[in-house]
Write an enzyme that holds these catalytic residues in place. Sequence first.
Site, PDB file in Angstrom:
ATOM      1  N   LYS A  76       9.899  -4.543 -14.475  1.00  0.00           N
ATOM      2  CA  LYS A  76       8.973  -4.501 -15.608  1.00  0.00           C
ATOM      3  C   LYS A  76       8.052  -5.716 -15.567  1.00  0.00           C
ATOM      4  O   LYS A  76       8.512  -6.844 -15.328  1.00  0.00           O
ATOM      5  CB  LYS A  76       9.749  -4.477 -16.924  1.00  0.00           C
ATOM      6  CG  LYS A  76       8.870  -4.336 -18.166  1.00  0.00           C
ATOM      7  CD  LYS A  76       9.721  -4.236 -19.420  1.00  0.00           C
ATOM      8  CE  LYS A  76       8.871  -4.069 -20.670  1.00  0.00           C
ATOM      9  NZ  LYS A  76       9.695  -3.920 -21.891  1.00  0.00           N
ATOM     10  N   SER A 151       9.381   0.046 -24.805  1.00  0.00           N
ATOM     11  CA  SER A 151       8.224  -0.418 -24.059  1.00  0.00           C
ATOM     12  C   SER A 151       8.405  -0.387 -22.545  1.00  0.00           C
ATOM     13  O   SER A 151       7.451  -0.558 -21.795  1.00  0.00           O
ATOM     14  CB  SER A 151       7.902  -1.855 -24.486  1.00  0.00           C
ATOM     15  OG  SER A 151       8.972  -2.735 -24.162  1.00  0.00           O
ATOM     16  N   SER A 175      14.037  -1.048 -26.090  1.00  0.00           N
ATOM     17  CA  SER A 175      13.032  -0.751 -25.063  1.00  0.00           C
ATOM     18  C   SER A 175      13.581  -0.465 -23.673  1.00  0.00           C
ATOM     19  O   SER A 175      12.817  -0.152 -22.765  1.00  0.00           O
ATOM     20  CB  SER A 175      12.019  -1.898 -24.979  1.00  0.00           C
ATOM     21  OG  SER A 175      11.226  -1.915 -26.136  1.00  0.00           O
TER      22      SER A 175
END
Length: 518
Positions: A76, A151, A175
């Site tokens: 990420k 997210s 997330s």
Amino acid sequence: MSYPTFTEARTALSNGETSCEALVSLYLERIDDRNDAVNAFLTVDREGALNHARYLDSQLERGNRRPLAGMIIGVKDMIAIKNQRLTCGSQMLADFTSLYDAHVIEQLREAGAIFIGKTNCDEFGMGSSNETSHFGPVQHPDHADYVPGGSSGGSAAAVADGMCHAALGTDTGGSVRQPAALCGVVGLKPTYGRVSRYGLVSYASSLDTIGPMGRSVEDVALLFNALAGSDARDSTSADVDVPDYTEALGRPVEGVRIGLPEEYFAEGLDPDIRRMIEAQVERLREQGADVRSVSLPHTKYGIATYYVLATAEASSNLARYDGVRYGHRADAASMRDAIQDEQKQLKEQLGTAQSNGDAERVSQLKARLDTQSDLLRALYVQSRSEGFGDEVKRRIMLGTYALSAGYYDKYYEKAQRVRTLIRNDFLHAFEEVDVLLTPATPTPAFKRGEKTEDPLQMYLSDVYTVPASLAGIPGLSLPIGTHPDAPHLPVGAQLLAAPFDEAGLLHVGDALMKNVPA
């Protein structure tokens, strides 16, 4: 040949059927084929991945076999990898390059993992649908019109679409777990402090965690073996012994006490998701698990508490992006325009104040007009206005308000007290049961654009994941099938355990996944 899980790839490596370089090439072809549509990766480190794969192959030839050799991982884009872009999905950091490796990157590289690229995410981790990224939304890997969750939607989509074996996400209020559920993969949020946050860009420092995602519980357990542990560079890192998490797998669940929190099965849960979880409960009962109801009475305050605390911490953390030290910097022309616009507004306000005879307000506005041409102030205002997206600005404003004079006690301090009550609910429950089984999300994935104009509805997407984040306990999201209604989207369940009992989660999660029809 495709190897959907790392466990399969590792077996093929051991048998000499493939190589690390061949695996990287296979996944690079998949990214080339699919990433333009899915938008899961923001950066692909083609040469770096191939070079590291060749090095690992040379080590394997010498008999030096590392536990994660050949595992292809997406990271990420809120986690630092030296000399690679670190954007956080934001224009504010669109051109920023990391100067060092995060602790988790050091650990995984030493274990033999190969980083193939940085994955897309909601801006600074703020979002539940991966629609707030400056670099465009991520598409659900199986259904183009739907969101992958957020997210960490880029990481979940990359794993689900076969662009990597596994991925790292970050979980502040759900997330990792929520996008894992919506995309049909396994996602683990560790206990707060179990994994070092060194090298993670902060959103809400008392809530942020780094967690793995994979296509199987075994892959996640293997990855977590390398991630977990203390780190002197992170003051919140816990010095707790790390077991071999793979030893928890494959054991029966007979006698395991599983709690069903009443508050998680109340109004708002999709009826078909309820039925799918109930079916899993029956299978666990048949295998000898002791399933019982429990209560977590302060669950209903979770969303409100989270959005006071997380936005307050975000307001503080994001104050560092000022257009001076690093990040996006407004150009001279836009600053000049901003100064002129603000001067016009101040003069209009001054005229109104003079007409109303408000001497104190007149004095304040004159003082602001005298200092308003300060270029440094204008640089700060314009750089942040241009660099941050709407959702980030919304959360900064909410957090600044909650911390402002006269409101700190009313909102922030009260939210901290409620947070303690929520944590105590969980700790009391774990005196009676070993794990809790809940839905991961109230509904399957929703269509892109469906909730972007209604922030409250978007925030409620995390209603089942936020309480565990507030309590700092570990959570595991795993797929339990597809929704019966078209377009047959993935459905996930969530397991929760006492602090540092990730092994218990993986034990029950492994058994539960084996009950799900292929």
